[in-house]
Design a protein around this motif. Sequence first.
Motif, PDB file in Angstrom:
ATOM      1  N   ARG A  55       0.854  -1.202   0.000  1.00 49.45           N
ATOM      2  CA  ARG A  55       0.000   0.000   0.000  1.00 49.45           C
ATOM      3  C   ARG A  55       0.881   1.239   0.000  1.00 49.45           C
ATOM      4  NH1 ARG A  55      -2.008   3.298   4.203  1.00 49.45           N
ATOM      5  NH2 ARG A  55      -0.783   2.047   5.690  1.00 49.45           N
ATOM      6  N   ALA A  56       0.409   2.293  -0.677  1.00 51.93           N
ATOM      7  CA  ALA A  56       1.090   3.590  -0.661  1.00 51.93           C
ATOM      8  C   ALA A  56       0.039   4.670  -0.494  1.00 51.93           C
ATOM      9  CB  ALA A  56       1.890   3.801  -1.939  1.00 51.93           C
ATOM     10  N   ASP A  57       0.066   5.370   0.625  1.00 47.00           N
ATOM     11  CA  ASP A  57      -0.898   6.426   0.942  1.00 47.00           C
ATOM     12  C   ASP A  57      -0.173   7.772   0.901  1.00 47.00           C
ATOM     13  OD1 ASP A  57      -2.602   8.287   2.225  1.00 47.00           O
ATOM     14  OD2 ASP A  57      -3.609   6.693   3.331  1.00 47.00           O
ATOM     15  N   ILE A  58      -0.401   8.534  -0.164  1.00 44.89           N
ATOM     16  CA  ILE A  58       0.319   9.791  -0.353  1.00 44.89           C
ATOM     17  C   ILE A  58      -0.080  10.811   0.696  1.00 44.89           C
ATOM     18  CG2 ILE A  58       0.702  11.708  -1.941  1.00 44.89           C
ATOM     19  CD1 ILE A  58       0.238   9.713  -4.240  1.00 44.89           C
ATOM     20  N   THR A  59      -1.366  10.910   0.979  1.00 48.14           N
ATOM     21  CA  THR A  59      -1.846  11.921   1.925  1.00 48.14           C
ATOM     22  C   THR A  59      -1.263  11.707   3.311  1.00 48.14           C
ATOM     23  OG1 THR A  59      -3.896  12.149   0.679  1.00 48.14           O
ATOM     24  CG2 THR A  59      -3.897  12.941   2.956  1.00 48.14           C
TER      25      THR A  59
END
Length: 471
Positions: A459-463
Amino acid sequence: MPQRRSHVAPSAAQTELAAALAALKESLEAPADFPAAVLAEAAASEAAAPGLDLRDIAFATLDPRGSRDLDQAFHLERRGSGYTVRYAIADVPGFVTPGGTVDEEARRRGQTLYAADGTIPLHPKVLSEDRASLLADVDRPALVWTFALDSAGVVEDFRLERALIRSRAQLDYASTQAALDRGEDGPAALLPEIGALRIAQEKLRGGASLNLPDEEVVRGVDGTYSIERRHPLPVEEWNAQLSLMTGMAAASLMIDAGIGILRTMPQPDERSFAAFRHQTEALGRPWTTGRYGDYLRELDRADPMTLPILEAAASLFRGAGYVTFDGPVPPETEQAAIAAPYAHATAPLRRLVDRWSLAICLAVSEGREVPGWVRESLADLPALMQESGQRASRLDSATINCVEAALMTPLVGSTVGATVIEVRGERATVQIAAPAVTASAPLPEGAVPGSTVQLRVVRADITRGEVEFAV
């Protein structure tokens, strides 16, 4: 070591990243804009009358390319078998009215913050990037330190004076390093010689430099972001020695006068040293004898194990803070990594505390009483600098986390190779080569610092600036 850069391509991820970075600045309560009253006072401020006219001396500045907030300018020359070093500092105390709106706003900000999409300056740009900045080919007021060095680089004498100067050249690190490598003459021609001598003096004192690779978020002209990691150039280390020498001189002046603010750091304790020795053994580069500064100085920057060692050594450089005094000098005055008393006194455009250090040193040098506003506010500085330092740290780490998450977004579901830098319990700090990302991940079985491992990007969550990996 060559620099490495990884880019975030224009996409929905880029749009999300821009929004996340803007929200991050708002959350820090550090507005880039200044109130109208602050801008008006800055525009109307007049510099203090300079004491000397040193415009015939060919000063030069040395900073990252494109910089406008130029705090320092230098002039180097031979003096018999030794050297004369002049180090001019922007005369911010001469521009800022104590208790005025510019002063109050600067105390609230504490330091210039460097965000991915622009700076959040300590002072209005009419001062920090114009009238107080030591730009080339214009007359500028400055506080000039003059050092007499012997043939070994030892400071034999120094003085501080208010003066009018005129820088002749705005140098940048990369071009200056290239010119020095070619053997060209120029304003920095003596810098390798003097810098090397000062590094040798640092070694004799028992000082230590960490010199971790720089990690910077860079915004391209097309609006894309990248992370650039590189080791400092030799010219940056030589130039830093001029600032360190000045900070030590400022500290000695304040200690002798019985009033000042010092930048201190305790010596690592035996437990920290033991832990670091264990880590160097695990990495196959054991530190067995000598001082830790010498060990770090002799590491091969081309060795892939050097980065994990430097990351581990960061635990030896903790506990830095400020101590103030007006009367008895505190028992602990030393900055352990410098191995001497030291003060922040060379970056007043970008750091609040330097204005106090310079005001004290100038008063002592001129045989005057230290200004009342300095004495009245001196004790407030450690808390102000701690707060701004925490704000800067949060901005730096959160910005890099957001950009790294954007870099990893296209790789969700894929497997990437990584090098283990540090192990903490069941997790590891890992360095991914492409894209250049440092992250926390579960520790694969049997992995130790220096191991190459395979991780799946879950997973990659920018925010939130979060990346999740699985073994």
